[in-house]
Design an enzyme around this catalytic site. Structure first.
Site, PDB file in Angstrom:
ATOM      1  N   ASP A  64       0.851  -1.192   0.000  1.00  0.00           N
ATOM      2  CA  ASP A  64       0.000   0.000   0.000  1.00  0.00           C
ATOM      3  C   ASP A  64       0.885   1.238   0.000  1.00  0.00           C
ATOM      4  OD1 ASP A  64       0.809  -0.218   2.674  1.00  0.00           O
ATOM      5  OD2 ASP A  64      -1.097   0.519   3.453  1.00  0.00           O
ATOM      6  N   TYR A  66       2.955   4.734   0.685  1.00  0.00           N
ATOM      7  CA  TYR A  66       3.608   5.356   1.851  1.00  0.00           C
ATOM      8  C   TYR A  66       2.578   6.212   2.588  1.00  0.00           C
ATOM      9  CZ  TYR A  66       8.153   4.214  -0.332  1.00  0.00           C
ATOM     10  OH  TYR A  66       9.243   3.579  -0.868  1.00  0.00           O
ATOM     11  N   PHE A  77       6.865   2.213  -4.163  1.00  0.00           N
ATOM     12  CA  PHE A  77       8.266   2.452  -3.766  1.00  0.00           C
ATOM     13  C   PHE A  77       8.773   3.856  -4.100  1.00  0.00           C
ATOM     14  CE2 PHE A  77       8.149  -2.243  -4.177  1.00  0.00           C
ATOM     15  CZ  PHE A  77       8.489  -2.569  -2.864  1.00  0.00           C
ATOM     16  N   HIS A 186      11.438  -8.959   0.559  1.00  0.00           N
ATOM     17  CA  HIS A 186      11.122  -7.532   0.449  1.00  0.00           C
ATOM     18  C   HIS A 186      12.370  -6.696   0.725  1.00  0.00           C
ATOM     19  CE1 HIS A 186       9.064  -3.703   1.238  1.00  0.00           C
ATOM     20  NE2 HIS A 186       8.068  -4.206   0.535  1.00  0.00           N
TER      21      HIS A 186
END
Length: 222
Positions: A64, A66, A77, A186
């Protein structure tokens, strides 16, 4: 929400008519009216606006947006210029440097990737300020799953980069043998050392694209 108006509209227009989407639309509108929500409403569909379906070469899946002020602008990202580069992106840049020798930029805006055919899609497209995962389960996953299925059915090679368990769970939807699926932990500081570093996703992606006669991605962010 600014409407999707490129070739994604054809692929996703069926979703807009479904009951879940009407509920999602109403819920998201109410949230923007009554709370601080990220990204700005006009940026929700930026991943689709910047990377038309017919141009997608690579898919990077995030979770989801930031949730701190001024960060999210609709690409997973990525953050706007002038915003401190978040820790996960710091690690992505480190791997990019180790993999391809790219110099590490002084900002975190990844629009250049999106404009070259890297679809930077979060599975949930909105979030309450300072509350990670606060819009999980309100319908976005069903919508972005429809986008993933549209990508899977494309009759051309696409690279799917799946970092972390939630992204990797989408692999079960990807059964088209033309595509390449790259999985790694991740890039967050909690898990990057468990195999994200050294996974070489950028060179693997470009090698695959070149093998299939597709222009590789210039990953260098200026």
């Amino acid at each position: 929400m600014s409407a999707i108006n490129n070739d994604w509209l054809d692929a996703l227009k069926g979703e807009f008519k479904k009951p879940y989407y009407k509920e999602l639309f109403n819920k998201v509108n109410e949230e923007y009216r009554t709370r601080l929500i990220f990204p700005p409403a006009d940026d929700i569909f930026n991943a689709f606006h910047l990377t038309p379906l017919s141009k997608v070469k690579v898919v990077i899946l995030g979770q989801d947006p930031y949730h701190n002020n001024g960060q999210a602008h609709g690409l997973c990202f990525s953050v706007k210029k002038g915003v401190e580069v978040p820790p996960s992106l710091v690690n992505i840049y480190k791997e990019l440097h180790d993999d391809l020798g790219c110099t590490i930029p002084n900002h975190g805006c990844l629009t250049k990737w999106a404009e070259q055919g890297v679809l930077m899609l979060n599975t949930v497209l909105t979030v309450r300020a300072h509350q990670a995962n606060s819009h999980r389960g309100i319908g976005w996953e069903e919508f972005t799953d429809a986008a993933i299925m549209a990508l899977n059915s494309q009759d051309r090679p696409i690279v799917f980069i799946l970092w972390g368990a939630p992204a990797q769970r989408k692999a079960r939807m990807l059964d088209n043998p033309k595509h390449l699926i790259l999985k790694a932990p991740h890039p967050s500081p909690l898990s990057a050392y468990r195999g994200f570093f050294g996974s070489k996703p950028f060179s693997q992606t470009n090698d695959f694209l070149k093998e299939h006669g597709i222009e590789p991605i210039d990953w260098q962010i200026e």
